[in-house]
Design an enzyme around this catalytic site. Structure first.
Site, short mmCIF file in Angstrom:
data_model
loop_
_atom_site.label_atom_id
_atom_site.label_comp_id
_atom_site.label_asym_id
_atom_site.label_seq_id
_atom_site.Cartn_x
_atom_site.Cartn_y
_atom_site.Cartn_z
N GLY A 8 -6.79 -5.80 -21.40
CA GLY A 8 -5.87 -4.71 -20.54
C GLY A 8 -4.26 -5.37 -20.35
CB ALA A 11 0.15 -4.64 -12.75
N GLY A 13 -3.08 -8.28 -16.64
CA GLY A 13 -2.99 -8.70 -17.93
C GLY A 13 -1.70 -8.93 -18.59
CG ASN A 104 -8.29 -7.06 -6.52
OD1 ASN A 104 -8.01 -8.13 -6.63
ND2 ASN A 104 -7.48 -6.21 -6.65
CE LYS A 184 -5.77 -10.80 -4.42
NZ LYS A 184 -5.92 -10.55 -5.82
CG ASN A 188 -7.37 -7.65 -2.61
OD1 ASN A 188 -6.39 -7.06 -2.92
ND2 ASN A 188 -8.13 -8.23 -3.67
CG ASN A 192 -6.37 -2.98 -2.18
OD1 ASN A 192 -5.65 -2.29 -3.23
ND2 ASN A 192 -6.38 -4.24 -2.29
CB SER A 255 -4.10 -2.24 -7.38
OG SER A 255 -5.48 -2.96 -6.82
CD GLU A 267 -10.39 -2.45 -9.02
OE1 GLU A 267 -10.69 -3.17 -9.74
OE2 GLU A 267 -8.98 -2.59 -8.17
#
Length: 308
Positions: A8, A11, A13, A104, A184, A188, A192, A255, A267
């Protein structure tokens, strides 16, 4: 010296793989849409910490073409974990391979371990504002540190990777696995989903007193769930720190907001459904975040593949 494959070139990777390659490490990128472009033009990383261009990089379309590497960094969105990711990883995995999941959510490593029982897995938790703005072009706006949580990797190999990332100029820390994942999630899960549900950005959420309080309440739900699951190190002080950090960062679309804007799958499973279910198993409810999850499910039913 360790060798790396990056699954990947987005943003995440693209940034961390690019940093490793810029520091002289051998890095092979698996890229479908960008492969031909980056082979001709290289990879450009515009960074608040210093921009750089990699004019010559190793990029491949098929995982079977990639030479054996010591470490595989996964920067794909978790929506691909059940169908696409296993097929991408299978040709890359040997008895020595370590996979770092820079994704995430909660439960990612457990599910991957069930698919590959002998695999050595590390959780990668990136604290970064970064976006892919074009083919072979990454824009790193601020932050950039990454915490590693050891899930099933031998300690000596884990610390070898940790030191290698540090030597490449990446700000990296070691955090207990479960603590790393839930830390995290404190940022998130509120930001998100809320940027999607209210179609806004992080700064606007915090400037409004009502949504600022709601964000904080959601953070405290995440911390309460983590505490119920045995993560004692997370307290309200961490929520305060995350609020201050977000106040100081540039206006940002997380994201999931970008996925929403471009009508891509969000996600929701690992970011909301799984952590809410894990907390419920130990008797802890997350009502505000459960409501947000329901809103996101509704929004996605209309958004994927078409306009909202």
């Amino acid at each position: 010296m360790l060798t790396y494959s990056v699954v990947g070139m987005g943003a995440i990777g693209g940034f961390y793989g690019g940093c490793l390659a810029h520091a002289g490490r051998t890095v092979r990128f698996l890229s479908h849409s960008d492969c031909e472009y980056v082979l001709q033009h290289g990879l450009q990383v515009d960074s608040c910490d210093g921009s750089f261009t990699l004019p010559h990089i190793e990029a491949y379309v098929k995982p079977a073409e990639i030479p054996e590497s010591d470490v595989v960094i996964v920067g794909l969105k978790s929506v691909k974990n059940h169908d696409v990711l296993p097929e991408l990883l299978r040709p890359l995995i040997t008895d020595r391979t370590v996979v770092i999941l820079i994704q995430n959510g909660i439960g990612l490593e457990e599910d991957l371990q069930q698919l590959f029982p002998g695999l050595k897995i590390i959780a990668g938790l990136a604290f970064i504002c970064s976006a892919k703005v074009g083919p072979g072009h990454i824009n790193h706006q601020c932050y950039g540190s990454i915490n590693l949580g050891n899930y099933s990797c031998p300690d000596d190999r884990f610390h070898e990777i940790l030191m290698d990332l540090q030597d490449a100029g990446i700000q990296v820390g070691e955090v207990p696995y479960l603590e790393a994942r839930w830390k995290k999630a404190v940022w998130n899960m509120p930001f998100n989903g809320m940027t999607v549900a209210l179609n806004t950005s992080t700064d606007k959420l915090l400037k409004n007193p009502a949504t600022r309080q709601l964000i904080y309440d959601q953070m405290m739900e995440v911390i309460g769930a983590a505490n119920a699951l045995g993560v004692e190190a997370l307290t309200s002080e961490f929520a305060d720190k995350m609020m201050q950090m977000t106040d100081e960062m540039v206006p940002y679309s997380p994201s999931m907001k970008l996925d929403f804007d471009f009508h891509r799958p969000m996600e929701i499973e690992y970011l909301y459904t799984r952590p809410i279910a894990e907390a419920k198993k130990v008797g802890f409810e997350m009502p505000k975040l459960a409501m947000l999850e329901a809103e996101l499910r509704f929004i996605e039913s209309f958004n994927t593949g078409g306009a909202r």
